[in-house]
Motif scaffolding. Structure first.
Motif, PDB file in Angstrom:
ATOM      1  N   ARG A  91       0.871  -0.793  -0.031  1.00  0.00           N
ATOM      2  CA  ARG A  91       0.185   0.047  -0.086  1.00  0.00           C
ATOM      3  C   ARG A  91       0.700   1.337   0.047  1.00  0.00           C
ATOM      4  O   ARG A  91       0.800   2.046  -0.669  1.00  0.00           O
ATOM      5  CB  ARG A  91      -0.585  -0.110   0.956  1.00  0.00           C
ATOM      6  CG  ARG A  91      -0.279   0.457   1.922  1.00  0.00           C
ATOM      7  CD  ARG A  91      -1.556  -0.278   3.854  1.00  0.00           C
ATOM      8  NE  ARG A  91      -0.267   0.276   4.398  1.00  0.00           N
ATOM      9  CZ  ARG A  91       0.105  -0.902   5.973  1.00  0.00           C
ATOM     10  NH1 ARG A  91       0.450  -1.646   5.110  1.00  0.00           N
ATOM     11  NH2 ARG A  91       0.822  -0.017   6.613  1.00  0.00           N
ATOM     12  N   HIS A  92       2.384   0.890   0.716  1.00  0.00           N
ATOM     13  CA  HIS A  92       2.743   1.959   0.795  1.00  0.00           C
ATOM     14  C   HIS A  92       3.341   3.067  -0.894  1.00  0.00           C
ATOM     15  O   HIS A  92       3.531   3.682  -1.189  1.00  0.00           O
ATOM     16  CB  HIS A  92       3.633   2.202   1.171  1.00  0.00           C
ATOM     17  CG  HIS A  92       3.920   1.934   2.914  1.00  0.00           C
ATOM     18  ND1 HIS A  92       4.687   2.438   3.924  1.00  0.00           N
ATOM     19  CD2 HIS A  92       3.289   1.408   3.458  1.00  0.00           C
ATOM     20  CE1 HIS A  92       4.520   2.430   4.867  1.00  0.00           C
ATOM     21  NE2 HIS A  92       2.946   1.614   5.083  1.00  0.00           N
ATOM     22  N   LEU A  93       3.076   2.062  -1.644  1.00  0.00           N
ATOM     23  CA  LEU A  93       3.372   2.628  -2.989  1.00  0.00           C
ATOM     24  C   LEU A  93       2.313   3.312  -3.802  1.00  0.00           C
ATOM     25  O   LEU A  93       2.663   4.590  -4.358  1.00  0.00           O
ATOM     26  CB  LEU A  93       3.198   1.223  -3.790  1.00  0.00           C
ATOM     27  CG  LEU A  93       4.847   0.084  -3.957  1.00  0.00           C
ATOM     28  CD1 LEU A  93       4.176  -1.468  -4.976  1.00  0.00           C
ATOM     29  CD2 LEU A  93       5.910   0.999  -4.017  1.00  0.00           C
ATOM     30  N   LEU A  94       1.549   3.381  -3.412  1.00  0.00           N
ATOM     31  CA  LEU A  94       0.628   4.175  -3.764  1.00  0.00           C
ATOM     32  C   LEU A  94      -0.081   5.022  -3.022  1.00  0.00           C
ATOM     33  O   LEU A  94      -0.183   5.827  -3.289  1.00  0.00           O
ATOM     34  CB  LEU A  94      -0.942   3.329  -4.492  1.00  0.00           C
ATOM     35  CG  LEU A  94      -1.426   2.068  -4.600  1.00  0.00           C
ATOM     36  CD1 LEU A  94      -2.829   0.990  -4.661  1.00  0.00           C
ATOM     37  CD2 LEU A  94      -0.899   2.275  -6.090  1.00  0.00           C
ATOM     38  N   MET A  95       0.794   5.042  -1.396  1.00  0.00           N
ATOM     39  CA  MET A  95       0.471   6.199  -0.439  1.00  0.00           C
ATOM     40  C   MET A  95       1.565   6.890  -1.066  1.00  0.00           C
ATOM     41  O   MET A  95       1.755   8.602  -0.988  1.00  0.00           O
ATOM     42  CB  MET A  95       0.753   5.628   0.671  1.00  0.00           C
ATOM     43  CG  MET A  95      -0.494   5.247   1.229  1.00  0.00           C
ATOM     44  SD  MET A  95       0.286   4.267   2.644  1.00  0.00           S
ATOM     45  CE  MET A  95       0.592   5.259   3.792  1.00  0.00           C
ATOM     46  N   ALA A  97       2.601   7.318  -4.130  1.00  0.00           N
ATOM     47  CA  ALA A  97       2.590   8.065  -5.408  1.00  0.00           C
ATOM     48  C   ALA A  97       1.277   9.003  -6.022  1.00  0.00           C
ATOM     49  O   ALA A  97       1.627  10.023  -5.883  1.00  0.00           O
ATOM     50  CB  ALA A  97       2.029   7.094  -6.188  1.00  0.00           C
ATOM     51  N   ALA A  98       0.312   9.072  -4.927  1.00  0.00           N
ATOM     52  CA  ALA A  98       0.082   9.923  -4.297  1.00  0.00           C
ATOM     53  C   ALA A  98       0.491  11.077  -3.639  1.00  0.00           C
ATOM     54  O   ALA A  98      -0.185  12.538  -3.830  1.00  0.00           O
ATOM     55  CB  ALA A  98      -1.036   9.886  -3.431  1.00  0.00           C
ATOM     56  N   TRP A 123       0.504  10.144   6.613  1.00  0.00           N
ATOM     57  CA  TRP A 123       0.626   9.863   5.716  1.00  0.00           C
ATOM     58  C   TRP A 123      -1.471  11.087   5.295  1.00  0.00           C
ATOM     59  O   TRP A 123      -1.297  11.712   4.196  1.00  0.00           O
ATOM     60  CB  TRP A 123       0.313   8.773   4.807  1.00  0.00           C
ATOM     61  CG  TRP A 123      -0.230   8.780   3.120  1.00  0.00           C
ATOM     62  CD1 TRP A 123       0.123   9.282   1.828  1.00  0.00           C
ATOM     63  CD2 TRP A 123      -1.287   8.223   2.442  1.00  0.00           C
ATOM     64  NE1 TRP A 123      -0.363   9.447   1.057  1.00  0.00           N
ATOM     65  CE2 TRP A 123      -1.519   8.735   1.225  1.00  0.00           C
ATOM     66  CE3 TRP A 123      -2.585   8.368   3.347  1.00  0.00           C
ATOM     67  CZ2 TRP A 123      -2.806   8.321   0.635  1.00  0.00           C
ATOM     68  CZ3 TRP A 123      -4.053   7.624   2.282  1.00  0.00           C
ATOM     69  CH2 TRP A 123      -3.658   7.813   0.908  1.00  0.00           C
ATOM     70  N   ASN A 188     -11.524   4.597   5.862  1.00  0.00           N
ATOM     71  CA  ASN A 188     -11.676   4.383   4.168  1.00  0.00           C
ATOM     72  C   ASN A 188     -13.103   3.366   3.477  1.00  0.00           C
ATOM     73  O   ASN A 188     -12.827   3.757   2.523  1.00  0.00           O
ATOM     74  CB  ASN A 188     -10.820   3.250   3.568  1.00  0.00           C
ATOM     75  CG  ASN A 188      -8.939   4.191   4.167  1.00  0.00           C
ATOM     76  OD1 ASN A 188      -8.854   5.124   3.396  1.00  0.00           O
ATOM     77  ND2 ASN A 188      -8.298   3.227   5.117  1.00  0.00           N
ATOM     78  N   ALA A 226      -8.194  -7.015  -4.271  1.00  0.00           N
ATOM     79  CA  ALA A 226      -8.168  -6.513  -5.600  1.00  0.00           C
ATOM     80  C   ALA A 226      -8.924  -6.192  -6.183  1.00  0.00           C
ATOM     81  O   ALA A 226      -9.008  -4.931  -6.567  1.00  0.00           O
ATOM     82  CB  ALA A 226      -6.303  -5.561  -5.146  1.00  0.00           C
TER      83      ALA A 226
END
Length: 234
Positions: A91-95, A97-98, A123, A188, A226
């Motif tokens: 999930r840190h990849l998306l976080m 990227a955001a 975050w 969320n 997912a």
């Protein structure tokens, strides 16, 4: 919202981020102490437990990895643990990227080291701050520094206290991980659309846990949810 902003790092922004994070610290303290206590039960010394939190700084992954910790490791066991922690932290990849529209305006020597402080709580608060028009990256850094420091201190305190606990389950330490996951999920929730992905992930995880040993139910359940959520999305 403007497409580009002048991004700064100031002392005022740093202190602002620290202050905004204070209401989240009690829950983080309990979680950190739970990890420290569980680490003590697994035979970790005070130095080893504190070093883990200082260098890894990934609460959920640390706790889940600790559940499967053993004194004797095989290549297959290490591979499974690595895949499990990667899945949890994916999930840190998306976080990250955001955050690129914000931190991407900084020089690489400032933006990339800042991401070492990325955690769920700072975050979320930092993205809310940015959405409201904030542009001081010191906010994210300040909230990350206080989160890291408290995680380290609470881990050490938990290790010291937990070393005297005969059975962590007697004080419900084993409930901390699922409770923390639930606390992360609730904010969320975006409506009934989430039912598909969340429902599939929950059902598959529970089913797989009865079929396959170990922690594969987390990986398979997450991927299933997912995929299902992707088909349900417009």
């Amino acid at each position: 919202m403007p497409k580009s902003r002048t991004v700064t790092i100031t002392r005022a922004g740093f202190l602002h981020g620290m202050r905004e994070t204070l209401p989240l610290l009690p829950g983080l303290t309990v979680f950190g102490m739970a990890f420290g206590a569980a680490a003590a039960q697994k035979g970790f010394s005070l130095f080893e437990a504190a070093l883990s939190s200082a260098l890894v700084f990934a609460g959920l992954a640390q706790m889940v990895a600790l559940e499967g910790w053993t004194r004797t490791w095989t290549p297959a066991g290490l591979l499974a643990l690595g895949l499990l922690t990667f899945t949890i932290n994916m999930r840190h990849l998306l976080m990250a990227a955001a955050m690129r529209p914000w931190l991407g305006a900084l020089p690489p020597w400032q933006s990339y080291p800042s991401l070492l402080l990325l955690a769920d709580n700072n975050w979320a608060s930092s993205m809310r701050y940015y959405a409201q028009g904030g542009n001081d990256a010191g906010y994210f850094i300040g909230s990350g520094v206080i989160t890291w420091a408290l995680w380290l201190v609470s881990t050490a305190a938990g290790q010291i206290i937990g070393g005297g606990l005969p059975d962590p389950k007697a004080v419900a330490i084993d409930l901390v991980v699922p409770a923390f996951f639930v606390a992360m999920l609730v904010p969320n929730w975006r409506g009934r659309r989430e039912v598909v992905g969340w429902g599939v992930a929950a059902a598959v995880s529970v089913g797989v846990s009865f079929v396959l040993p170990g922690w594969w139910f987390i990986i398979i359940g997450a991927l299933s949810g997912a995929i299902a959520g992707g088909f349900a999305d417009d």
